[in-house]
Design an enzyme around this catalytic site. Structure first.
Site, mmCIF file in Angstrom:
data_model
loop_
_atom_site.group_PDB
_atom_site.id
_atom_site.type_symbol
_atom_site.label_atom_id
_atom_site.label_comp_id
_atom_site.label_asym_id
_atom_site.label_seq_id
_atom_site.Cartn_x
_atom_site.Cartn_y
_atom_site.Cartn_z
ATOM 1 N N SER A 19 0.809 -1.243 0.054
ATOM 2 C CA SER A 19 0.053 0.006 -0.074
ATOM 3 C C SER A 19 0.861 1.099 -0.042
ATOM 4 O O SER A 19 2.160 1.011 0.394
ATOM 5 C CB SER A 19 -0.775 -0.009 1.289
ATOM 6 O OG SER A 19 0.012 -0.338 2.382
ATOM 7 N N GLU A 21 1.408 5.602 0.609
ATOM 8 C CA GLU A 21 0.577 6.698 1.159
ATOM 9 C C GLU A 21 0.985 8.043 0.411
ATOM 10 O O GLU A 21 2.219 8.071 0.010
ATOM 11 C CB GLU A 21 1.269 6.754 2.677
ATOM 12 C CG GLU A 21 0.721 8.312 3.371
ATOM 13 C CD GLU A 21 0.816 8.035 4.921
ATOM 14 O OE1 GLU A 21 0.550 7.031 5.583
ATOM 15 O OE2 GLU A 21 1.497 9.100 5.309
ATOM 16 N N TYR A 53 -3.739 13.929 5.697
ATOM 17 C CA TYR A 53 -4.780 15.080 6.263
ATOM 18 C C TYR A 53 -3.757 15.748 7.063
ATOM 19 O O TYR A 53 -3.147 15.716 8.135
ATOM 20 C CB TYR A 53 -5.749 14.480 7.411
ATOM 21 C CG TYR A 53 -6.891 15.395 7.497
ATOM 22 C CD1 TYR A 53 -7.996 15.526 6.649
ATOM 23 C CD2 TYR A 53 -7.218 15.894 8.667
ATOM 24 C CE1 TYR A 53 -8.961 16.352 6.834
ATOM 25 C CE2 TYR A 53 -8.284 16.773 9.016
ATOM 26 C CZ TYR A 53 -9.254 16.928 7.921
ATOM 27 O OH TYR A 53 -10.226 17.572 8.181
ATOM 28 N N ALA A 55 -2.011 18.847 8.992
ATOM 29 C CA ALA A 55 -1.801 19.272 10.568
ATOM 30 C C ALA A 55 -3.111 20.428 10.799
ATOM 31 O O ALA A 55 -3.156 21.336 9.960
ATOM 32 C CB ALA A 55 -0.547 19.981 11.055
ATOM 33 N N HIS A 81 -6.897 9.812 5.280
ATOM 34 C CA HIS A 81 -6.577 10.174 6.609
ATOM 35 C C HIS A 81 -7.479 11.161 7.510
ATOM 36 O O HIS A 81 -8.169 11.899 6.582
ATOM 37 C CB HIS A 81 -5.120 10.713 6.778
ATOM 38 C CG HIS A 81 -4.211 9.694 6.372
ATOM 39 N ND1 HIS A 81 -2.935 9.502 7.093
ATOM 40 C CD2 HIS A 81 -4.118 8.766 5.442
ATOM 41 C CE1 HIS A 81 -2.241 8.722 6.572
ATOM 42 N NE2 HIS A 81 -2.938 8.076 5.466
ATOM 43 N N ARG A 111 -5.154 10.681 15.992
ATOM 44 C CA ARG A 111 -5.487 12.244 16.876
ATOM 45 C C ARG A 111 -4.984 13.376 16.076
ATOM 46 O O ARG A 111 -5.535 14.344 16.276
ATOM 47 C CB ARG A 111 -4.943 11.753 18.106
ATOM 48 C CG ARG A 111 -5.183 12.719 19.289
ATOM 49 C CD ARG A 111 -4.167 12.961 20.240
ATOM 50 N NE ARG A 111 -3.024 13.174 19.767
ATOM 51 C CZ ARG A 111 -2.064 13.393 20.905
ATOM 52 N NH1 ARG A 111 -1.684 13.101 21.884
ATOM 53 N NH2 ARG A 111 -0.736 14.049 20.220
ATOM 54 N N ASP A 113 -1.356 15.663 15.577
ATOM 55 C CA ASP A 113 -0.248 16.488 16.571
ATOM 56 C C ASP A 113 -0.766 17.599 17.298
ATOM 57 O O ASP A 113 -2.133 18.097 16.753
ATOM 58 C CB ASP A 113 0.824 16.690 15.732
ATOM 59 C CG ASP A 113 1.597 15.576 15.191
ATOM 60 O OD1 ASP A 113 1.746 14.680 16.089
ATOM 61 O OD2 ASP A 113 2.257 15.595 14.074
ATOM 62 N N ALA A 130 -11.717 13.575 21.490
ATOM 63 C CA ALA A 130 -10.443 13.793 22.361
ATOM 64 C C ALA A 130 -9.301 13.011 22.189
ATOM 65 O O ALA A 130 -8.198 13.439 22.327
ATOM 66 C CB ALA A 130 -10.980 13.586 23.701
ATOM 67 N N HIS A 156 5.356 6.133 20.854
ATOM 68 C CA HIS A 156 4.969 7.468 20.475
ATOM 69 C C HIS A 156 5.720 8.635 21.553
ATOM 70 O O HIS A 156 5.924 7.994 22.869
ATOM 71 C CB HIS A 156 3.390 7.567 20.695
ATOM 72 C CG HIS A 156 2.931 8.912 20.341
ATOM 73 N ND1 HIS A 156 2.753 10.221 21.172
ATOM 74 C CD2 HIS A 156 2.466 9.361 19.006
ATOM 75 C CE1 HIS A 156 2.401 11.314 20.417
ATOM 76 N NE2 HIS A 156 1.976 10.774 19.266
ATOM 77 N N GLN A 219 16.049 16.054 6.057
ATOM 78 C CA GLN A 219 14.586 16.046 6.279
ATOM 79 C C GLN A 219 14.096 15.046 7.211
ATOM 80 O O GLN A 219 13.371 15.006 7.947
ATOM 81 C CB GLN A 219 14.068 16.246 4.940
ATOM 82 C CG GLN A 219 12.718 16.762 4.901
ATOM 83 C CD GLN A 219 11.934 16.752 3.671
ATOM 84 O OE1 GLN A 219 11.958 15.808 2.961
ATOM 85 N NE2 GLN A 219 11.456 17.887 3.224
ATOM 86 N N PHE A 223 12.291 15.028 10.755
ATOM 87 C CA PHE A 223 11.020 14.382 11.084
ATOM 88 C C PHE A 223 11.355 13.023 12.098
ATOM 89 O O PHE A 223 10.472 13.129 12.858
ATOM 90 C CB PHE A 223 10.549 13.898 9.838
ATOM 91 C CG PHE A 223 9.117 13.799 9.870
ATOM 92 C CD1 PHE A 223 8.292 14.574 10.323
ATOM 93 C CD2 PHE A 223 8.538 12.436 9.628
ATOM 94 C CE1 PHE A 223 6.903 14.446 10.373
ATOM 95 C CE2 PHE A 223 7.256 12.214 9.613
ATOM 96 C CZ PHE A 223 6.077 13.182 9.948
ATOM 97 N N HIS A 273 3.879 -1.076 3.815
ATOM 98 C CA HIS A 273 3.227 0.184 3.363
ATOM 99 C C HIS A 273 4.207 1.137 3.309
ATOM 100 O O HIS A 273 5.116 1.393 3.961
ATOM 101 C CB HIS A 273 2.316 0.578 4.752
ATOM 102 C CG HIS A 273 1.537 2.134 4.310
ATOM 103 N ND1 HIS A 273 0.621 2.245 3.782
ATOM 104 C CD2 HIS A 273 1.888 3.135 4.697
ATOM 105 C CE1 HIS A 273 0.054 3.466 3.795
ATOM 106 N NE2 HIS A 273 1.045 4.075 4.296
#
Ligand code: FAD
Length: 302
Positions: A19, A21, A53, A55, A81, A111, A113, A130, A156, A219, A223, A273
């Site tokens: 898949s 992205e 999607y 930020a 997303h 969720r 960032d 939330a 995370h 970069q 990240f 992915h």
């Protein structure tokens, strides 16, 4: 020698599924680049292609336009997303309904960032979802979407422990998620350790490793620092001294991604992915190495 002969990555023919992205384009030039990449990678018949999607919901319209175009113009299933950031439930719900009405049946629920940037505290919108778990539950209530969520092999940055992340993953599955994609990593041991721990804790959904080809070392390193992914010294060494040599950097990037993907496949992973960064060449080459081909190339009618 026997091991070499039996390596899954060398058996070719169709065992590996992929898949891809992409991110939604900001300018007409980026739009052209995105569609060139999709057009090149589409014949490999990815299980889905996902569109991020931005930020704070900054790409809401562009994400929607891109997934809608994929539905209309390709045979590939897009995954849109969606995050909880900076929007009330009514607004997020209308995005979810908009996806459904456009023919999208798969959402990557996140969720997002913190609005103040990575490192600051996440403040949920007063009327918003939330947590990612909350969002998954909300999507489930609206329609029968296929729901993918994130997983973090190196944890995370806001989680105290990997076990806490696995608790969150389990909660997302209980709420209706059916697949996870990992944050990128460069040492496959992180992924396999996480997989073992998750399986031991009763997580049985597919957990797809997210592979990021290092198109731009600086970069990617910056990240990685923000997302908690380790940039190993061996990787930095491979790109050392090549600042003025983009052609060799590209070859090294392809070799690194190929090595990682081949090792995953040799250890039994069947679904990969790729974070394409809207560029096809390198990912196409790695897929080719793994035997992921357009049906005509395999002698199979489309
Ligand atoms: P979550 O599962 O929400 O976890 C984040 C933190 O919150 C963890 O520390 C977790 O322990 C904690 N937590 C979660 N739920 C609970 C709960 N119920 N109670 C207590 N603590 C909880 N970002 C974008 O803006 N747009 C994108 O398109 C995008 N795509 C991504 C795709 C993938 C595959 C991945 C891995 C990440 C993506 N991100 C994207 C980044 C993501 O939004 C950030 O990493 C964000 O900081 C966390 O959101 P999450 O849903 O990934 O994590």
């Amino acid at each position: 020698m026997a091991d070499d002969i039996q390596r899954a990555s060398r058996s070719g023919a169709g065992a590996v599924k992929v898949s891809f992205e992409f991110f939604p384009p900001k300018t007409p030039e980026m739009d052209t680049q995105l569609w060139e990449a999709i057009t090149r990678l589409a014949p490999l018949r990815p299980k889905f292609i996902s569109i991020t999607y931005g930020a704070g919901g900054s790409t809401r319209e562009r994400t929607h336009a891109t997934v809608s175009r994929i539905v209309k113009e390709t045979m590939i299933r897009p995954a849109a997303h969606l995050t909880c950031v900076a929007a009330g439930r009514a607004e997020v719900d209308s995005v979810i309904r908009g996806y459904w009405n456009a023919g999208v049946r798969h959402i990557v629920a996140l969720r997002g960032d913190p609005a103040g940037g990575l490192g600051s505290r996440f403040e949920a919108h007063p009327d918003g979802y939330a947590t990612s778990t909350d969002l998954v539950r909300g999507i489930r209530r609206i329609a029968d979407f296929d729901i993918t969520v994130s997983a973090y092999p190196e944890k995370h940055p806001e989680s105290a422990t990997i076990d806490q992340d696995i608790d969150v993953l389990k909660a997302k599955i209980d709420a209706g998620a059916t697949r996870a994609i990992t944050q990128f990593f460069f040492d496959n041991a992180h992924y396999f350790r996480f997989l073992d721990r998750a399986r031991a804790r009763g997580v049985h959904i597919p957990i797809l490793p997210g592979i990021v080809p290092v198109q731009n070392f600086r970069q990617t390193a910056s990240f990685a620092a923000k997302t908690g992914a380790t940039m190993p010294n061996w990787l930095a060494q491979r790109f050392e001294g090549l600042d003025d040599d983009p052609a060799t950097r590209r070859l090294i990037a392809a070799a690194v991604a190929a090595e990682q993907a081949i090792d995953l496949v040799d250890h039994g992973v069947t679904d990969l992915h790729f974070y394409t960064m809207n560029k096809a060449d390198l990912v196409f080459a790695v897929c080719h190495l793994l035997g992921v081909r357009a049906p005509a190339e395999q002698g199979v009618a489309p």
